[in-house]
Design an enzyme around this catalytic site. Structure first.
Site, PDB file in Angstrom:
ATOM      1  N   LYS A 174       2.246   4.529   1.332  1.00  0.00           N
ATOM      2  CA  LYS A 174       2.216   5.070   2.691  1.00  0.00           C
ATOM      3  C   LYS A 174       1.841   6.546   2.585  1.00  0.00           C
ATOM      4  CE  LYS A 174       4.838   5.111   7.007  1.00  0.00           C
ATOM      5  NZ  LYS A 174       4.624   6.504   7.368  1.00  0.00           N
ATOM      6  N   CYS A 205       3.605  48.022  -9.009  1.00  0.00           N
ATOM      7  CA  CYS A 205       3.002  49.336  -9.284  1.00  0.00           C
ATOM      8  C   CYS A 205       3.757  50.482  -8.630  1.00  0.00           C
ATOM      9  CB  CYS A 205       1.539  49.347  -8.848  1.00  0.00           C
ATOM     10  SG  CYS A 205       1.329  49.403  -7.064  1.00  0.00           S
ATOM     11  N   CYS A 251       1.209  45.637  -0.624  1.00  0.00           N
ATOM     12  CA  CYS A 251       1.154  46.816  -1.472  1.00  0.00           C
ATOM     13  C   CYS A 251      -0.084  47.620  -1.091  1.00  0.00           C
ATOM     14  CB  CYS A 251       1.063  46.353  -2.928  1.00  0.00           C
ATOM     15  SG  CYS A 251       0.496  47.628  -4.038  1.00  0.00           S
ATOM     16  N   GLU A 270       0.851  -1.203   0.000  1.00  0.00           N
ATOM     17  CA  GLU A 270       0.000   0.000   0.000  1.00  0.00           C
ATOM     18  C   GLU A 270       0.881   1.245   0.000  1.00  0.00           C
ATOM     19  OE1 GLU A 270      -2.479  -0.101   3.466  1.00  0.00           O
ATOM     20  OE2 GLU A 270      -3.260  -2.113   3.029  1.00  0.00           O
ATOM     21  N   LYS A 310      10.509   3.155   3.303  1.00  0.00           N
ATOM     22  CA  LYS A 310      10.490   4.614   3.109  1.00  0.00           C
ATOM     23  C   LYS A 310      11.261   5.033   1.862  1.00  0.00           C
ATOM     24  CE  LYS A 310       8.743   6.468   7.028  1.00  0.00           C
ATOM     25  NZ  LYS A 310       9.571   7.344   7.778  1.00  0.00           N
ATOM     26  N   ASP A 344       1.121  10.273   3.386  1.00  0.00           N
ATOM     27  CA  ASP A 344       1.759  11.183   4.339  1.00  0.00           C
ATOM     28  C   ASP A 344       0.726  12.152   4.897  1.00  0.00           C
ATOM     29  OD1 ASP A 344       3.702  12.271   5.850  1.00  0.00           O
ATOM     30  OD2 ASP A 344       4.759  13.280   4.220  1.00  0.00           O
ATOM     31  N   CYS A 378       6.011  48.302  -3.761  1.00  0.00           N
ATOM     32  CA  CYS A 378       5.485  47.211  -4.582  1.00  0.00           C
ATOM     33  C   CYS A 378       6.256  47.160  -5.904  1.00  0.00           C
ATOM     34  CB  CYS A 378       4.001  47.449  -4.837  1.00  0.00           C
ATOM     35  SG  CYS A 378       3.315  46.329  -6.066  1.00  0.00           S
ATOM     36  N   CYS A 399      -2.901  48.878  -8.542  1.00  0.00           N
ATOM     37  CA  CYS A 399      -1.853  47.880  -8.755  1.00  0.00           C
ATOM     38  C   CYS A 399      -2.324  46.813  -9.748  1.00  0.00           C
ATOM     39  CB  CYS A 399      -1.473  47.229  -7.429  1.00  0.00           C
ATOM     40  SG  CYS A 399      -0.141  46.036  -7.605  1.00  0.00           S
ATOM     41  N   TYR A 422      -7.501   2.197   5.584  1.00  0.00           N
ATOM     42  CA  TYR A 422      -6.575   1.094   5.291  1.00  0.00           C
ATOM     43  C   TYR A 422      -6.373   0.126   6.451  1.00  0.00           C
ATOM     44  CZ  TYR A 422      -3.398   4.441   7.516  1.00  0.00           C
ATOM     45  OH  TYR A 422      -2.841   5.340   8.382  1.00  0.00           O
TER      46      TYR A 422
END
Ligand code: IVH
Length: 716
Positions: A131, A439, A454, A129, A331, A133, A436, A460, A241
Site C-alpha cells: 500500500k 564560524c 549565518c 500489493e 495496515k 503512501d 553561527c 563560514c 494499480y
C-alpha cells in the site's frame, strides 16, 4: 513485524442513543477536520492510526444506531471536497477507499466473508500489493491518449491536475500496445522516493521554503502546484494499480494480476513486489516479508492491500458504503517510541541555514535505531507550525524532555509530543543561538522567515564550498579551468578556504605542486594560473555578485554597481550603512540611499548591510581586494527613462533582438531584468511561443508587451 489488533473502546453496550448521537456528531466533525487537513492542506494533525481509530468508532456507532447515518457522514464519503483553484473533474467511476484490517484474524475474516458471499469452498486467488503512501490519481485515456488527470478529491469529484501530471515521467502520454480501450480511467499512486524527499526538503529548508513532514505530503504539495514548472522540478513518481471506467477490457477473463501485467505493457510502472497469493497464510507471509523490508524500500508504504484476483468475482462482490468488498488494506502499526532528548545541536547548511537537530537517547522505532530527529527551525521548537498555528498543542521542546518519537513516513524521525509529566523541573526553554556555531558570525532571521542564517558568507567553513563555487561561477569571476569539481578538490585538500586563496595558489605552488594532481600537467597548471591572473581585473558588478550576499543575484549586483559606480564609493557607503546600523537602526543616510535605489527593496538592503556588518566578511573581502589589480567601474545607469527602476522579464522567442541584446538595453536604461515572473514584475515582454511565464504574468495581472510595444516604450 508484529501485527497488533487496534481496537477502539469496543464497549458500545452502555451507550444510549442520545449519547451516541452526540458522540457521532463530534466524531464526524473531527473526521471532517482531519480530512481537510490531510487531503486539502497536506498537513495531517494526527497519526493515521489515530485517524483510523476515529473512523472505526464512528462506524461502530453507526452500525449500532443505523438511524444516525446521514448521507453526508464521513462514513459515506471519502476525503475532502476539492480545494479551490483547480477545475473540478467528475470521476465516471468513483474513487472509493479501502476498509482497514490491523490484525491477522481480520484478514482471515475478510477472506471468509468473500468466500461466504461468493459461496466458494476454496480460498480464491488474492493479489497482495504494497500500500503505497502517496496520493491517488485517476488518468483518463481516450484512444490511448492521456486527456485528463484528476486527484481523488471527495471520491466523486477531484481536481484537474492534467498539466502537472504531464510532467511526471512515469505517466505515459500515450498507451503502448494494441489492445487499447476506447476510453479508460487508469489509477494509481503518485509518490516521492524517500531520498528525493530528503533532498527536496533540504533544498526547501535552506531556501526558507515550506518543509514537508513526509514524502506523502511532499508528493501532494508538489502535485498541487499552480505553477506547472514547480511540479516539473519535483521528482514525482507513479505506480499504477487500479482503474475506474474501462470501455472494454484488453483481455479475456480479466483478473487483477493480468490487468497489472497489461498496465506494465501499456507503459506504466507497476510495483515489482506485487504477489499472487493462494491462501491466507501466503497473504500474511507477504505482509510480514514486506513489513521487514519496509525501512529499506526506497518509497514509503503504510500497509498491504489484498485484492480478489478475478474481476468477475470483484464485480459480484461490489461495494459496501465507501469501500469495495473485494479488497482490504492491512495496515502496519504506527511506529512510535518514547525517549529522552539529551541535547539540541545546530547544523549549518551549505547556504548558511541553521537547522536544529534533537540528539536522542537511542531508541528503536519500528525496527530502526533512532538517535536524531529534525526540529526544523526555531518556531517548531517553540510549538509553532509553518502557518503560525500551534503544533503539539503549543508545547515547546526542551533539552532533557521525554519525547514521543515517530518515524514519520518512515524516514526522518519527528517529535510528535512531549511527555509533560516527565519534564525535569530544571528544564529551560531553548534559546535559539544568534551566532553561527561553526564560524561565530552573527546570524539573522529575516522577517516572515522561520530560518536563522549565518551571515559569514565568505568565511563560514560550513558554507565554504558552495560559496567558492558561486565565486568562480559564470556570472561571477568565471575563471577558465576552475569549475565546481576543481573547487571541491582544492577545498578538500585545504588549499582554498576563501576567495583570496584562489589568487595565492600560484605563489604557493612550490609547496602545493598542482601539476602532480591527477589530470593536471605543467601546461594545464600554467593555463590555470594565467586564467586566474586574467581575472585580477574584474567588473564591479561581477565582484559584488561573487560575494554571495543573500538576495543579491546578478540583477541586484548590477543595480548596486550602477548606482555606486566605483568600488570605493560602494565600499564606503556599505561600511557607513553597516557601522551606523547598530546605533541608528536603519536610519542612516547611507542605508536610506541604498534602500532608495530603484529595484532594491528592504529585504535586499538589509541583507547587504548584514553582510558588511560582519567583520569576518570584511577581512576576507580585504584579503581578496589586495590580490586584485583593478575593479572596473560600472557605467552609471540612466534614471530618467521610462523603464528606469522597473523589473522586466523577457520570455518566448524574440525576433527583433537577441535575448542578450534586450537585456543589455534594458539594463542600460536603468531597468532590472529578472528571470521569473512575480508580483514585483512590472513588464513581461513576450515573443513567440511564450509559455508558463506569460500565463503567470496574466494570472498576476502584470503588463504584457509584445516586442514592438516594448520598443515603443523605450523609444525605439
Ligand atoms: S486500490 C477501491 N491499491 O490506498 C479502492 N489502493 O485507502 C481502490 N493505495 O485511495 C484502491 N496503494 O490512495 C489500492 N496498491 C494499492 C494501493 C492503494 C495505495 C491507496 C490509494 C487509495 C487508498 C485506499
Amino acid at each position: 513485524m508484529v501485527s497488533k489488533s487496534k481496537s477502539v473502546d469496543p464497549d458500545l453496550s452502555k451507550l444510549t442513543r442520545a449519547k451516541a448521537k452526540v458522540e457521532a456528531m463530534r466524531l464526524r466533525l473531527a473526521i471532517e477536520g482531519h480530512d481537510k487537513a490531510y487531503y486539502q492542506d497536506d498537513a495531517p494533525k494526527i497519526s493515521d492510526a489515530d485517524y483510523d481509530a476515529l473512523r472505526r468508532r464512528l462506524e461502530a456507532i453507526e452500525q449500532k444506531f443505523p438511524e444516525l447515518v446521514s448521507a453526508s457522514s464521513p462514513s459515506q464519503t471519502v476525503g475532502a471536497a476539492p480545494a479551490r483553484g483547480f477545475a473540478k473533474v467528475q470521476h465516471v467511476v468513483p474513487m472509493l477507499s479501502l476498509g482497514n484490517a490491523f490484525a491477522d484474524d481480520e484478514v482471515a475474516e475478510f477472506v471468509e466473508r468473500v468466500q461466504r458471499f461468493l459461496k466458494l469452498d476454496d480460498v480464491p486467488a488474492i493479489v497482495a500489493e504494497p500500500k503505497i503512501d502517496g496520493l491517488s490519481l485517476s488518468l483518463r485515456y481516450e484512444h490511448g491518449e492521456l486527456v485528463r488527470a484528476a486527484t481523488r478529491g471527495d471520491g466523486f469529484t477531484g481536481e484537474d491536475v492534467t498539466a502537472n501530471v504531464r510532467t511526471i515521467a512515469d505517466v505515459p502520454n500515450t498507451l503502448k500496445g494494441k489492445a487499447i480501450p476506447a476510453a479508460c480511467e487508469l489509477r494509481g499512486e503518485v509518490y516521492m522516493l524517500k531520498h528525493d524527499f530528503l533532498a527536496l526538503n533540504k533544498r526547501q529548508e535552506e531556501a526558507g521554503e515550506t518543509v514537508f513532514a513526509n514524502p506523502r505530503n511532499s508528493a501532494a504539495g508538489s502535485l498541487r502546484q499552480k505553477d506547472v514548472a514547480i511540479t516539473a522540478s519535483r521528482p514525482l513518481k507513479f505506480f499504477a494499480y487500479a482503474w475506474g471506467l474501462m470501455s472494454d477490457y484488453p483481455m479475456d477473463e480479466p483478473t487483477q494480476h493480468k490487468m497489472l501485467q497489461w498496465l506494465d505493457r501499456a507503459g506504466f510502472v507497476v510495483n515489482p513486489e506485487i504477489t499472487l497469493c493462494h491462501s491466507v497464510e501466503d497473504a500474511l507471509a507477504f505482509y510480514r516479508r514486506i513489513g521487514e523490508q519496509r525501512a529499506s524500500l526506497p518509497y514509503d508504504i503504510d500497509g498491504v492491500v489484498y485484492k480478489v484476483d478475478r474481476l468477475d468475482y470483484q464485480e459480484r462482490l461490489g461495494f459496501v458504503s465507501r469501500s469495495p468488498r473485494w479488497a482490504i488494506a492491512h495496515k502496519f502499526a504506527a511506529e512510535q517510541a518514547t525517549t529522552v532528548l539529551e541535547k539540541i545541536d545546530i547544523q549549518v547548511g551549505r547556504t548558511g541555514a541553521m537547522t536544529p537537530v534533537a540528539r536522542l537517547q537511542p531508541v528503536t522505532v519500528g525496527g530502526v535505531v533512532v538517535q536524531n530527529a529534525t526540529l526544523h527551525n526555531e518556531d517548531y521548537i517553540k510549538g509553532i507550525g509553518n502557518d503560525g498555528e500551534p503544533i503539539r498543542d503549543g508545547v515547546d521542546i526542551r533539552e532533557g524532555d521525554t519525547v514521543v518519537v515517530q518515524r514519520a513516513g518512515d524516514v526522518i524521525p519527528q517529535i510528535v509530543s512531549v511527555v509533560m509529566d516527565k519534564r525535569p523541573a530544571a528544564a529551560e526553554p531553548y534559546h535559539f543561538p544568534h551566532k553561527c556555531p561553526v564560524c561565530g558570525s552573527h546570524a539573522v532571521r529575516e522577517e516572515g522567515e522561520a530560518v536563522w542564517r549565518c551571515t559569514g558568507a565568505l568565511i563560514c567553513p560550513a558554507q565554504a564550498v558552495e560559496r567558492l563555487k558561486h565565486f568562480v561561477s559564470r556570472l561571477a569571476f568565471d575563471i577558465d579551468g576552475l569549475g565546481e569539481k576543481q573547487i571541491e578538490l582544492f577545498h578538500e585538500r585545504g588549499w582554498v578556504q576563501e576567495p583570496a586563496d584562489i589568487f595565492t595558489l600560484k605563489a604557493r605552488n612550490a609547496d602545493l605542486k598542482l601539476e602532480q594532481l591527477e589530470g593536471y600537467g605543467e601546461t594545464s597548471v600554467r593555463n590555470l594560473f594565467a586564467a586566474i591572473d586574467a581575472r585580477r581585473t574584474i567588473e564591479l558588478h561581477r565582484l559584488i555578485f561573487a560575494l554571495g550576499i543573500r538576495h543579491v543575484g546578478e540583477g541586484n549586483a548590477k543595480l548596486l554597481a550602477r548606482h555606486y559606480g566605483t568600488l570605493d564609493s560602494f565600499l564606503t557607503a556599505m561600511r557607513a550603512a553597516a557601522d551606523a546600523q547598530t546605533e541608528e537602526g536603519n536610519a542612516s543616510e547611507a542605508y536610506q540611499d541604498l534602500d532608495n535605489i530603484a529595484g532594491i527593496g528592504d529585504v535586499v538592503a538589509e541583507a547587504v548591510v548584514e553582510f558588511f556588518a560582519e567583520e569576518r566578511n570584511i577581512k576576507a573581502l580585504d584579503a581578496l581586494l589586495s590580490e586584485l589589480t583593478d575593479v572596473l567601474p560600472a557605467e552609471k545607469a540612466k534614471s530618467d527613462t521610462a523603464v528606469a527602476g522597473k523589473t522586466v522579464v523577457f520570455t518566448g522567442s524574440l525576433s527583433k533582438f537577441t535575448r542578450d541584446e534586450a537585456k543589455a538595453t534594458a539594463e542600460r536604461l536603468g531597468a532590472k531584468v529578472a528571470g521569473s515572473v512575480s508580483k514585483k514584475t512590472d513588464y513581461v515582454v513576450a515573443g513567440e511561443d511564450a509559455g508558463s511565464k506569460l500565463t503567470k504574468a496574466k494570472d498576476l495581472g502584470v503588463t504584457v508587451l509584445n516586442e514592438d510595444e516594448w520598443l515603443a516604450l523605450i523609444g525605439g
